[in-house]
Design a protein around this motif. Structure first.
Motif, mmCIF file in Angstrom:
data_model
loop_
_atom_site.group_PDB
_atom_site.id
_atom_site.type_symbol
_atom_site.label_atom_id
_atom_site.label_comp_id
_atom_site.label_asym_id
_atom_site.label_seq_id
_atom_site.Cartn_x
_atom_site.Cartn_y
_atom_site.Cartn_z
ATOM 1 N N GLU A 11 56.892 130.145 36.031
ATOM 2 C CA GLU A 11 55.535 130.158 36.084
ATOM 3 C C GLU A 11 54.795 128.805 36.686
ATOM 4 O O GLU A 11 54.058 128.403 37.350
ATOM 5 N N VAL A 12 55.283 127.788 35.652
ATOM 6 C CA VAL A 12 54.989 126.407 35.685
ATOM 7 C C VAL A 12 55.495 125.678 37.234
ATOM 8 O O VAL A 12 54.427 125.080 37.724
ATOM 9 N N LEU A 15 52.962 127.354 39.978
ATOM 10 C CA LEU A 15 51.781 126.716 39.971
ATOM 11 C C LEU A 15 51.902 125.173 40.546
ATOM 12 O O LEU A 15 51.037 124.603 41.101
ATOM 13 N N ALA A 18 52.331 125.209 44.090
ATOM 14 C CA ALA A 18 51.271 125.664 44.791
ATOM 15 C C ALA A 18 50.093 124.248 45.020
ATOM 16 O O ALA A 18 49.606 123.896 45.784
ATOM 17 N N TRP A 19 49.983 123.580 43.727
ATOM 18 C CA TRP A 19 49.278 122.412 43.713
ATOM 19 C C TRP A 19 49.703 121.256 44.604
ATOM 20 O O TRP A 19 48.887 120.595 45.276
ATOM 21 N N SER A 35 52.186 121.658 30.787
ATOM 22 C CA SER A 35 51.551 123.108 31.158
ATOM 23 C C SER A 35 52.749 124.075 30.006
ATOM 24 O O SER A 35 52.534 124.928 29.643
#
Length: 169
Positions: A11-12, A15, A18-19, A35
């Protein structure tokens, strides 16, 4: 045992990807670490609650009982407050509840009539020892896929990170 590296995205990673698309000029390396650390802390919190519940004590009860157990002697409420980093009103409330459950005894401090001394009872010892034993078992299970060398390295890194809390902006 596996090493700390893994090729599988989590998941990290998603994300951060995405960022990275939204803020390509920003170095997201700290997010990668923090995170995962936040997720690990959340998992540890749930694990601790489960271990303490197995001994029929709450997290806050464990905190007070553990200080008394490690001390091996009765302590003043002031010392307990310092060790647990809570206020005096909260400590009074906690000690009332622990005494009602038979997990601690209180008596006036002969050196200071305004103060009390607190001692853990045999029942308190039994509960906190059971909680600690279960916590260590659950933590060992959680770390089963991390080599001893990686655990030692992680402990060293986390020690540095924890000491860095004084560098907050």
């Amino acid at each position: 045992m596996s090493t700390l590296s893994s090729n599988k995205d989590d998941e990290v990673d998603l994300l951060i990807d995405a960022w990275s698309q939204l803020l390509p000029e920003v170095d997201l390396t700290p997010l990668d670490v923090m995170s995962r650390l936040r997720r690990a802390a959340f998992h540890l919190s749930k694990l601790r609650a489960r271990a303490f519940a197995s001994a029929d004590i709450a997290v806050w009860e464990f905190d007070v009982l553990a200080v008394l157990r490690r001390a091996g002697t009765e302590l003043s409420a002031t010392r307990l407050i310092a060790a647990t980093m809570i206020g005096s009103a909260a400590m009074t409330n906690r000690l009332d509840k622990l005494a009602d459950r038979g997990l601690v005894n209180r008596r006036p401090n002969p050196s200071d009539g305004r103060a009390i001394l607190v001692a853990i009872t045999p029942e308190g010892i039994e509960r906190v020892d059971a909680a600690m034993t279960e916590l260590v078992r659950l933590e060992a299970d959680a770390l089963r896929d991390v080599s001893r060398a990686d655990q030692a390295m992680l402990a060293r890194v986390l020690r540095v990170l924890a000491a860095g809390e004084t560098h907050e902006a």
